[in-house]
Scaffold this motif. Sequence first.
Motif, mmCIF file in Angstrom:
data_model
loop_
_atom_site.group_PDB
_atom_site.id
_atom_site.type_symbol
_atom_site.label_atom_id
_atom_site.label_comp_id
_atom_site.label_asym_id
_atom_site.label_seq_id
_atom_site.Cartn_x
_atom_site.Cartn_y
_atom_site.Cartn_z
ATOM 1 N N SER A 264 0.823 -1.208 0.000
ATOM 2 C CA SER A 264 0.000 0.000 0.000
ATOM 3 C C SER A 264 0.858 1.259 0.000
ATOM 4 O O SER A 264 0.646 2.180 -0.800
ATOM 5 C CB SER A 264 -0.930 0.007 1.219
ATOM 6 N N LEU A 265 1.843 1.306 0.900
ATOM 7 C CA LEU A 265 2.693 2.491 0.988
ATOM 8 C C LEU A 265 3.592 2.611 -0.242
ATOM 9 O O LEU A 265 3.873 3.722 -0.707
ATOM 10 C CB LEU A 265 3.529 2.443 2.264
ATOM 11 N N TYR A 266 4.052 1.493 -0.765
ATOM 12 C CA TYR A 266 4.849 1.491 -1.998
ATOM 13 C C TYR A 266 4.059 2.127 -3.137
ATOM 14 O O TYR A 266 4.575 2.985 -3.871
ATOM 15 C CB TYR A 266 5.229 0.057 -2.329
ATOM 16 N N LEU A 267 2.804 1.733 -3.296
ATOM 17 C CA LEU A 267 1.972 2.288 -4.365
ATOM 18 C C LEU A 267 1.703 3.772 -4.146
ATOM 19 O O LEU A 267 1.683 4.551 -5.106
ATOM 20 C CB LEU A 267 0.653 1.515 -4.449
ATOM 21 N N ASP A 268 1.493 4.164 -2.889
ATOM 22 C CA ASP A 268 1.307 5.587 -2.593
ATOM 23 C C ASP A 268 2.535 6.388 -3.018
ATOM 24 O O ASP A 268 2.422 7.444 -3.650
ATOM 25 C CB ASP A 268 1.053 5.798 -1.098
ATOM 26 N N PHE A 269 3.717 5.877 -2.673
ATOM 27 C CA PHE A 269 4.963 6.586 -2.992
ATOM 28 C C PHE A 269 5.168 6.659 -4.501
ATOM 29 O O PHE A 269 5.435 7.736 -5.049
ATOM 30 C CB PHE A 269 6.147 5.880 -2.334
ATOM 31 N N ILE A 270 5.056 5.522 -5.174
ATOM 32 C CA ILE A 270 5.310 5.475 -6.616
ATOM 33 C C ILE A 270 4.363 6.397 -7.366
ATOM 34 O O ILE A 270 4.776 7.159 -8.264
ATOM 35 C CB ILE A 270 5.163 4.026 -7.139
#
Length: 260
Positions: A240-246
């Motif tokens: 979830s956080l990876y997708l938010d960052f990307i």
Amino acid sequence: MAQFDTVRTAGVTGARAAQIDEGLRAHMNKVYGTMSVGMLITALAAWAISGLASTTDPSQAAAQISATTYLTDFGVAIYASPLKWLIMFAPLIFVFGMGAMMNKMSAATAQLVFYAFATVMGLSLSSIFLVYTSTSIAQVFLITAIAFAGLSLYGYTTKKDLSGWGTFLMMGLIGIIVASIVNIFLGSPAIMFAVSVLGVLIFAGLTAYDTQNIKNTYIQMAMHGDQEWLGKAAIMGALSLYLDFINMFMMLLSLFGNRE
């Protein structure tokens, strides 16, 4: 919704509360650590693939994209053939598949699948090294990292319940996905600008929301002794956080990146 203070207000005190506190810190460290490894894999994959796809040697060129840069045969295959559509939508398909199969995976398998997804995302994003200057990519990445850290810290420490943001943010996310797909065919700069601005705001909100949700999910599981899902929850939190960052990075790059 389980707040961090629930650990002490629900009769969980003393050694048990301290154990949950310590477990939460370890859980969040695992989430951020897994996310960071995924980011590194994506960056390395994108850089390596863009290097294989482009060249400055005319003798190896299959197509010219600028005065000094050419696509290799591999570059033409992934950027200028129908295969580009599969590469473009592969990360989205991967995410839905991972979510659907999570119940059947072990935590170790889920982690490997996440790293495979990060590699596929690197392939999908590799063209940014041909579109934007390396300096602007590095600058926007730094800006995104600073903003992400601040937003995630807010989500972790705030006493405000952010669960009410969920419906609004999900509706906004669906809207920008649909608008982005439509604009692939329209090619409207105005729509692209609007999607990028709204996307930055939506993924900024999702960063804080997802961080608090990861924290509260851990507390719920720990209080009920549900250890089986904790490992998987860390992987899904990292995703979830990876997708938010990307996505926040890509929106900011679209707004502020200097094109080659």
